[in-house]
Enzyme design. Structure first.
Site, mmCIF file in Angstrom:
data_model
loop_
_atom_site.group_PDB
_atom_site.id
_atom_site.type_symbol
_atom_site.label_atom_id
_atom_site.label_comp_id
_atom_site.label_asym_id
_atom_site.label_seq_id
_atom_site.Cartn_x
_atom_site.Cartn_y
_atom_site.Cartn_z
ATOM 1 N N LYS A 13 53.510 57.120 11.305
ATOM 2 C CA LYS A 13 52.908 56.068 12.138
ATOM 3 C C LYS A 13 51.893 56.646 13.125
ATOM 4 O O LYS A 13 50.800 56.136 13.281
ATOM 5 C CB LYS A 13 53.987 55.315 12.951
ATOM 6 C CG LYS A 13 54.978 54.545 12.119
ATOM 7 C CD LYS A 13 55.855 53.656 13.005
ATOM 8 C CE LYS A 13 56.797 54.419 13.913
ATOM 9 N NZ LYS A 13 57.828 55.196 13.221
ATOM 10 N N ARG A 88 61.147 47.192 18.423
ATOM 11 C CA ARG A 88 62.093 47.955 17.616
ATOM 12 C C ARG A 88 63.391 47.195 17.394
ATOM 13 O O ARG A 88 64.271 47.678 16.696
ATOM 14 C CB ARG A 88 62.425 49.249 18.365
ATOM 15 C CG ARG A 88 61.909 50.518 17.711
ATOM 16 C CD ARG A 88 62.342 51.651 18.583
ATOM 17 N NE ARG A 88 62.271 52.938 17.972
ATOM 18 C CZ ARG A 88 61.246 53.764 18.097
ATOM 19 N NH1 ARG A 88 60.177 53.392 18.758
ATOM 20 N NH2 ARG A 88 61.303 54.952 17.562
#
Ligand code: AMP
Length: 216
Positions: A13, A88
Site C-alpha cells: 500500500k 480499518r
C-alpha cells in the site's frame, strides 16, 4: 480524486500510495505514518498509540477517528486525498462516511491491493524503511543500491518495530477479522477496484491508473 487504499499488511500500500500521490497530486494520509511520527516526537498521541502498535493491535477508534477528521478538514484535502491504513474497522468506515458528509465530500474509489496471505509474512519481515523519508525497501526483492542506505535521501534504513515475525501474525489476524470485512462494506457501495499486488511495482501502478481512469 478522493481515494482509500486497502489491502493486508505487506500488500504494498505504502509503495503504491507514493506513486498515486505523485501522479494525482493529492496528499497521502497514512494513519500509521502519523502515529509513527507522533511516537518519534513523543507527543501525547504517540505515547498513547505506542503500546498498541508494538503489539500489532489497533489504536482505539476514539483516538484514530479524531485524528483523521482533523487531517481531512485541512485545505490541502479539498480537491482530493488518499487514505492509507484508515478506515480499518466498520465503525471507522461509518465515522468516515459522516466526516465526509459533513465536509460535503464523496469517495471516488477504494483501491484494493490483493495479495495472497502466503507471501505476506516474508514481505513484512524483510521490509526496511528509511528513518528519514520513509521510502520502503526489501532485503531481497527491493534492495537499495548501498546496503542500509536510502537511495532517495541517504538516510539509514531500519526495520519497523512492528515488522517482526511475532507482531506480524497478530497484525494479519487483526486484518482478517476487522479490516477485511470493509471490502464488502465498500463493495456494496460499488466503490472497490481490485488490483493484483504480486508482480512488478510499475506494472501494478499502471493497472491502478487504468482502474481509476488515468486522469490527473
Ligand atoms: P500501518 O502503517 O498502516 O501498517 O499501521 C501500523 C500500526 O498503526 C497498526 O498496526 C495499528 O497499530 C496502528 N494503526 C494505523 N492505522 C490505524 C487505524 N486506522 N486504526 C487503528 N490503528 C491503526
Amino acid at each position: 480524486m478522493k481515494l482509500i487504499i486497502m489491502g493486508p499488511p505487506g500488500a504494498g500500500k505504502g509503495t503504491q500510495a507514493a506513486y498515486i500521490k505523485e501522479y494525482y497530486h493529492i496528499p497521502h494520509i497514512s494513519t500509521g505514518d502519523m502515529f509513527r511520527e507522533a511516537i518519534k516526537e513523543e507527543t501525547d498521541l504517540g505515547l498513547e498509540a505506542k503500546s498498541y502498535i508494538e503489539k500489532g493491535a489497533l489504536v482505539p477508534d476514539s483516538v484514530t477517528i479524531g485524528l483523521v477528521e482533523e487531517r481531512l478538514s485541512k485545505p490541502d484535502c479539498k480537491n482530493g486525498f488518499l487514505l492509507d491504513g484508515f478506515p480499518r474497522t466498520i465503525p471507522q468506515a461509518k465515522a468516515l462516511d459522516e466526516i465526509l458528509h459533513n465536509l460535503k465530500m464523496k469517495l471516488d474509489a477504494v483501491v484494493n491491493i490483493a495479495v495472497d496471505e502466503s507471501v505476506l509474512v516474508d514481505r513484512i519481515v524483510g521490509r526496511r524503511v528509511c528513518i528519514n523519508c520513509g521510502a520502503g525497501y526489501h532485503i531481497r526483492n527491493q534492495q537499495p543500491k548501498q546496503e542500509g542506505i536510502c537511495d532517495v535521501c541517504g538516510g539509514s534504513l531500519i526495520q519497523r518495530k512492528d515488522d517482526t515475525e511475532e507482531t506480524v501474525v497478530n497484525r494479519l489476524k487483526v486484518y482478517a477479522s476487522q479490516t477485511k470485512p470493509l471490502l464488502e462494506y465498500y463493495e456494496n457501495l460499488h466503490l472497490v477496484k481490485s488490483v493484483n499486488g504480486i508482480g512488478d511495482i510499475q506494472e501494478i501502478f499502471k493497472n491502478i491508473q487504468m482502474l481509476l481512469g488515468g486522469n490527473e
